[in-house]
Design a protein around this motif. Structure first.
Motif, PDB file in Angstrom:
ATOM      1  N   VAL A 176      -7.478  -7.254  -2.022  1.00 49.20           N
ATOM      2  CA  VAL A 176      -8.431  -8.155  -1.185  1.00 49.20           C
ATOM      3  C   VAL A 176      -8.210  -9.538  -1.944  1.00 49.20           C
ATOM      4  O   VAL A 176      -8.423 -10.569  -1.143  1.00 49.20           O
ATOM      5  N   GLU A 177      -8.027  -9.639  -3.319  1.00 44.43           N
ATOM      6  CA  GLU A 177      -7.803 -10.910  -4.006  1.00 44.43           C
ATOM      7  C   GLU A 177      -6.560 -11.413  -3.464  1.00 44.43           C
ATOM      8  O   GLU A 177      -6.561 -12.828  -3.077  1.00 44.43           O
ATOM      9  N   LEU A 178      -5.378 -10.845  -3.236  1.00 41.03           N
ATOM     10  CA  LEU A 178      -4.137 -11.342  -2.854  1.00 41.03           C
ATOM     11  C   LEU A 178      -4.588 -11.985  -1.314  1.00 41.03           C
ATOM     12  O   LEU A 178      -3.759 -13.048  -0.973  1.00 41.03           O
ATOM     13  N   ASP A 179      -5.215 -11.277  -0.283  1.00 40.76           N
ATOM     14  CA  ASP A 179      -5.610 -11.754   0.787  1.00 40.76           C
ATOM     15  C   ASP A 179      -5.988 -13.014   0.652  1.00 40.76           C
ATOM     16  O   ASP A 179      -5.844 -14.086   1.505  1.00 40.76           O
ATOM     17  N   ARG A 180      -7.169 -13.190  -0.199  1.00 45.78           N
ATOM     18  CA  ARG A 180      -7.791 -14.396  -0.328  1.00 45.78           C
ATOM     19  C   ARG A 180      -6.930 -15.601  -0.764  1.00 45.78           C
ATOM     20  O   ARG A 180      -6.959 -16.812  -0.228  1.00 45.78           O
ATOM     21  N   LEU A 181      -5.940 -15.356  -1.540  1.00 46.95           N
ATOM     22  CA  LEU A 181      -5.059 -16.318  -2.072  1.00 46.95           C
ATOM     23  C   LEU A 181      -4.141 -16.636  -1.108  1.00 46.95           C
ATOM     24  O   LEU A 181      -3.205 -17.695  -1.416  1.00 46.95           O
ATOM     25  N   GLY A 182      -3.863 -15.890  -0.110  1.00 48.96           N
ATOM     26  CA  GLY A 182      -2.736 -16.200   0.865  1.00 48.96           C
ATOM     27  C   GLY A 182      -1.440 -15.512   0.920  1.00 48.96           C
ATOM     28  O   GLY A 182      -0.424 -15.982   1.321  1.00 48.96           O
ATOM     29  N   TYR A 183      -1.471 -14.551   0.063  1.00 46.59           N
ATOM     30  CA  TYR A 183      -0.203 -13.668   0.031  1.00 46.59           C
ATOM     31  C   TYR A 183       0.123 -13.139   1.321  1.00 46.59           C
ATOM     32  O   TYR A 183      -0.864 -12.758   2.202  1.00 46.59           O
ATOM     33  N   ARG A 184       1.348 -13.175   1.761  1.00 43.23           N
ATOM     34  CA  ARG A 184       1.657 -12.866   3.025  1.00 43.23           C
ATOM     35  C   ARG A 184       1.821 -11.637   3.163  1.00 43.23           C
ATOM     36  O   ARG A 184       1.286 -11.119   4.359  1.00 43.23           O
ATOM     37  N   GLU A 185       2.045 -10.513   2.359  1.00 45.72           N
ATOM     38  CA  GLU A 185       2.169  -9.217   2.651  1.00 45.72           C
ATOM     39  C   GLU A 185       2.004  -8.252   1.247  1.00 45.72           C
ATOM     40  O   GLU A 185       2.196  -9.067   0.297  1.00 45.72           O
ATOM     41  N   ALA A 186       1.722  -7.076   1.491  1.00 46.82           N
ATOM     42  CA  ALA A 186       1.606  -6.106   0.179  1.00 46.82           C
ATOM     43  C   ALA A 186       2.097  -4.822   0.577  1.00 46.82           C
ATOM     44  O   ALA A 186       1.604  -4.230   1.825  1.00 46.82           O
ATOM     45  N   TRP A 187       3.268  -4.351   0.050  1.00 41.19           N
ATOM     46  CA  TRP A 187       3.480  -2.917   0.142  1.00 41.19           C
ATOM     47  C   TRP A 187       3.069  -1.766  -0.818  1.00 41.19           C
ATOM     48  O   TRP A 187       3.289  -2.350  -1.910  1.00 41.19           O
ATOM     49  N   ILE A 188       2.680  -0.785  -0.216  1.00 41.95           N
ATOM     50  CA  ILE A 188       2.067   0.256  -1.210  1.00 41.95           C
ATOM     51  C   ILE A 188       3.151   1.305  -1.413  1.00 41.95           C
ATOM     52  O   ILE A 188       3.592   2.148  -0.320  1.00 41.95           O
ATOM     53  N   GLY A 189       3.262   1.935  -2.643  1.00 44.48           N
ATOM     54  CA  GLY A 189       4.189   3.049  -2.606  1.00 44.48           C
ATOM     55  C   GLY A 189       3.722   4.297  -2.604  1.00 44.48           C
ATOM     56  O   GLY A 189       2.410   4.522  -2.301  1.00 44.48           O
ATOM     57  N   GLU A 190       4.605   5.488  -2.423  1.00 44.99           N
ATOM     58  CA  GLU A 190       4.335   6.870  -2.194  1.00 44.99           C
ATOM     59  C   GLU A 190       4.951   7.520  -3.347  1.00 44.99           C
ATOM     60  O   GLU A 190       6.102   7.794  -3.261  1.00 44.99           O
ATOM     61  N   HIS A 191       4.113   8.231  -3.923  1.00 50.42           N
ATOM     62  CA  HIS A 191       4.708   9.370  -5.114  1.00 50.42           C
ATOM     63  C   HIS A 191       3.736  10.477  -5.076  1.00 50.42           C
ATOM     64  O   HIS A 191       2.726  10.454  -5.202  1.00 50.42           O
ATOM     65  N   PHE A 192       4.109  11.702  -5.483  1.00 48.22           N
ATOM     66  CA  PHE A 192       3.438  12.897  -5.556  1.00 48.22           C
ATOM     67  C   PHE A 192       3.452  13.434  -6.901  1.00 48.22           C
ATOM     68  O   PHE A 192       2.363  13.838  -7.248  1.00 48.22           O
ATOM     69  N   ASP A 241      -0.666   5.355   3.380  1.00 48.60           N
ATOM     70  CA  ASP A 241      -1.336   5.319   4.789  1.00 48.60           C
ATOM     71  C   ASP A 241      -2.944   5.124   4.666  1.00 48.60           C
ATOM     72  O   ASP A 241      -3.652   4.278   5.266  1.00 48.60           O
ATOM     73  N   LEU A 242      -3.460   6.170   3.810  1.00 52.84           N
ATOM     74  CA  LEU A 242      -4.906   6.134   3.508  1.00 52.84           C
ATOM     75  C   LEU A 242      -5.510   4.925   3.020  1.00 52.84           C
ATOM     76  O   LEU A 242      -6.433   4.487   3.082  1.00 52.84           O
ATOM     77  N   PHE A 243      -4.566   4.620   1.769  1.00 51.95           N
ATOM     78  CA  PHE A 243      -5.029   3.359   1.251  1.00 51.95           C
ATOM     79  C   PHE A 243      -4.946   2.118   2.156  1.00 51.95           C
ATOM     80  O   PHE A 243      -5.820   1.257   2.048  1.00 51.95           O
ATOM     81  N   ILE A 244      -3.933   2.103   2.933  1.00 51.77           N
ATOM     82  CA  ILE A 244      -3.824   0.935   3.744  1.00 51.77           C
ATOM     83  C   ILE A 244      -4.910   0.858   4.705  1.00 51.77           C
ATOM     84  O   ILE A 244      -5.621  -0.265   5.008  1.00 51.77           O
ATOM     85  N   ALA A 245      -5.249   2.006   5.346  1.00 53.22           N
ATOM     86  CA  ALA A 245      -6.455   2.009   6.130  1.00 53.22           C
ATOM     87  C   ALA A 245      -7.695   1.688   5.639  1.00 53.22           C
ATOM     88  O   ALA A 245      -8.690   0.853   6.377  1.00 53.22           O
ATOM     89  N   GLN A 246      -7.893   1.967   4.275  1.00 47.67           N
ATOM     90  CA  GLN A 246      -9.217   1.417   3.698  1.00 47.67           C
ATOM     91  C   GLN A 246      -8.887  -0.221   3.443  1.00 47.67           C
ATOM     92  O   GLN A 246     -10.125  -0.758   3.501  1.00 47.67           O
ATOM     93  N   ALA A 247      -7.814  -0.500   3.114  1.00 52.11           N
ATOM     94  CA  ALA A 247      -7.736  -2.099   2.836  1.00 52.11           C
ATOM     95  C   ALA A 247      -7.923  -2.920   4.104  1.00 52.11           C
ATOM     96  O   ALA A 247      -8.341  -4.080   4.128  1.00 52.11           O
ATOM     97  N   LEU A 248      -7.550  -2.449   5.295  1.00 48.21           N
ATOM     98  CA  LEU A 248      -7.606  -3.075   6.519  1.00 48.21           C
ATOM     99  C   LEU A 248      -8.849  -3.992   6.924  1.00 48.21           C
ATOM    100  O   LEU A 248      -8.767  -5.247   7.102  1.00 48.21           O
ATOM    101  N   PRO A 249      -9.820  -3.195   6.702  1.00 51.16           N
ATOM    102  CA  PRO A 249     -11.251  -3.860   7.120  1.00 51.16           C
ATOM    103  C   PRO A 249     -11.936  -4.887   6.022  1.00 51.16           C
ATOM    104  O   PRO A 249     -12.611  -5.660   6.218  1.00 51.16           O
ATOM    105  N   LEU A 250     -11.236  -4.718   4.857  1.00 51.67           N
ATOM    106  CA  LEU A 250     -11.562  -5.482   3.862  1.00 51.67           C
ATOM    107  C   LEU A 250     -10.615  -6.863   3.594  1.00 51.67           C
ATOM    108  O   LEU A 250     -11.009  -7.712   2.898  1.00 51.67           O
ATOM    109  N   THR A 251      -9.630  -7.151   4.476  1.00 52.40           N
ATOM    110  CA  THR A 251      -8.780  -8.165   4.433  1.00 52.40           C
ATOM    111  C   THR A 251      -8.573  -8.779   5.642  1.00 52.40           C
ATOM    112  O   THR A 251      -8.867  -8.000   6.945  1.00 52.40           O
ATOM    113  N   GLU A 252      -8.066  -9.814   5.873  1.00 52.95           N
ATOM    114  CA  GLU A 252      -8.147 -10.928   7.120  1.00 52.95           C
ATOM    115  C   GLU A 252      -6.612 -10.990   7.536  1.00 52.95           C
ATOM    116  O   GLU A 252      -6.322 -11.029   8.697  1.00 52.95           O
TER     117      GLU A 252
END
Length: 358
Positions: free
Chosen positions: A29-45, A56-67
């Motif tokens: 959310v803060e990076l979106d506010r600062l104007g960062y272009r993109e964010a990639w989220i890792g996957e490990h079990f 994918d679940l994390f991204i789904a939660q972040a989508l409505p909180l960012t612009e």
């Protein structure tokens, strides 16, 4: 040069996962506010340090909180998944993001995850499976012909359409023919980056590589592009690095080595890498003793640490050394102390990048 983020994430074993998920979310959310272009989220079990198994679940939660920030899987480790299921999950997420999504794919890299799904990394079998699985997902999105799809790694049936009840394979991505695909590489002359070049996908160089290795990464991309008659575009190249900007170079160096960068390297990566590919990829000379690869060495030779002017200079030097790249991906760590890390992220985008870009 543009700026983005790549987070594994990084949290010490024993951390409260409810809290760390919230902390990681607030970073985005803060990076979106600062104007960062993109964010990639890792996957490990199976690593407690990198405790997001479902980006994918994390991204789904972040989508409505960012612009504006584009969110991506970094990466979907294909040996962990059935292609039929992944084709649906990724396509649905792309619709939820309305295109604000990149699909990062990879063959995995953590020994515990390989054990879970029955892969022996020394054979390279996981790489072949990844290519087959990605190709199959793309085929399903393009032409999901009914029938049995079977290999050593999966078995499923796409049913015959029944139009009276609208039964058929029907979920295709929002972005056609598919979301932008990113592929990560870390080893010298990475074969995954050769594949990225051949397919016209986004090449991503991960942080655990000395600049001498990074230079070979672009060679691999160009080799792959030439194989298919493409022209590789450096503006698509993502380079991930640990970056920390402090008030002064002396203070930044101390805060990096004694803080979370030093902690995460010493307690995790320094112990993990000898179990994987070793430490040579972090060295300017493979004959350099492993004992010399410590947090101080990393700070001075691999990480990008300093005051705003020095960080700008180091980024410019790296950019020139490798021949140019398009997006700097700042590696994610816990923002502790929070005020220092927020200041670092803000100085990087508001003070450092303008100097780098002239």
């Amino acid at each position: 040069m543009d700026i983005g983020y790549f987070t594994m994430p990084m949290h010490p074993p024993g951390s409260n996962i409810t809290q760390t998920l919230e902390d990681d979310l607030q970073q985005i959310v803060e990076l979106d506010r600062l104007g960062y272009r993109e964010a990639w989220i890792g996957e490990h079990f199976t690593t407690a340090w990198e405790n997001i198994p479902a980006p994918d679940l994390f991204i789904a939660q972040a989508l409505p909180l960012t612009e504006n920030i584009v969110l991506g899987t970094g990466v979907t480790c294909m040996p962990n998944h059935n292609p039929f299921v992944i084709a649906h999950r990724v396509a649905q997420l792309d619709h939820m993001a309305k295109g604000r999504f990149h699909w990062g794919v990879g063959s995995g890299g953590f020994p515990g995850d390989f054990d879970v799904f029955g892969f022996v990394p020394a054979t390279g079998e996981h790489r072949g499976m990844t290519r087959e699985a990605v190709d199959l997902v793309l085929q399903l999105w393009d032409d999901p012909a009914p029938g049995l799809y079977e290999s050593k790694y999966w078995k499923f049936t796409v049913p015959e359409p029944q139009e009276d009840i609208a039964l058929r394979f029907h979920v295709k991505p929002y972005q056609l023919p598919h979301p932008p695909i990113g592929m990560a590489g870390v080893s010298e002359k990475s074969d995954t980056l050769t594949l990225a070049g051949a397919r016209g996908w986004i090449p991503m160089s991960i942080n655990l590589a000395h600049q001498r290795i990074l230079k070979t990464h672009w060679d691999a991309v160009e080799t792959g592009a030439a194989e298919t008659g493409r022209t590789a575009d450096r503006s698509t190249w993502r380079v991930a690095r640990e970056v920390y900007v402090g008030e002064t170079t002396k203070k930044a160096r101390q805060e990096a080595i004694d803080g979370v960068l030093g902690r995460d390297f010493t307690q995790y990566f320094r112990r993990l890498l000898p179990k994987l590919r070793g430490l040579n990829g972090l060295k300017p000379d493979p004959d350099m003793p492993d004992s010399e690869v410590d947090a101080e060495y990393m700070c001075d030779n691999v990480w990008i640490v300093g005051g705003p002017d020095e960080v700008a200079e180091k980024l410019s030097e790296l950019n020139e050394y490798v021949g140019g790249f398009g997006v700097l991906l700042v590696m994610g760590h816990e923002w502790q102390p929070e005020e220092q890390w927020r200041a670092s992220m803000e100085m990087l985008v508001n003070e450092v990048l303008p100097k780098v870009n002239g």
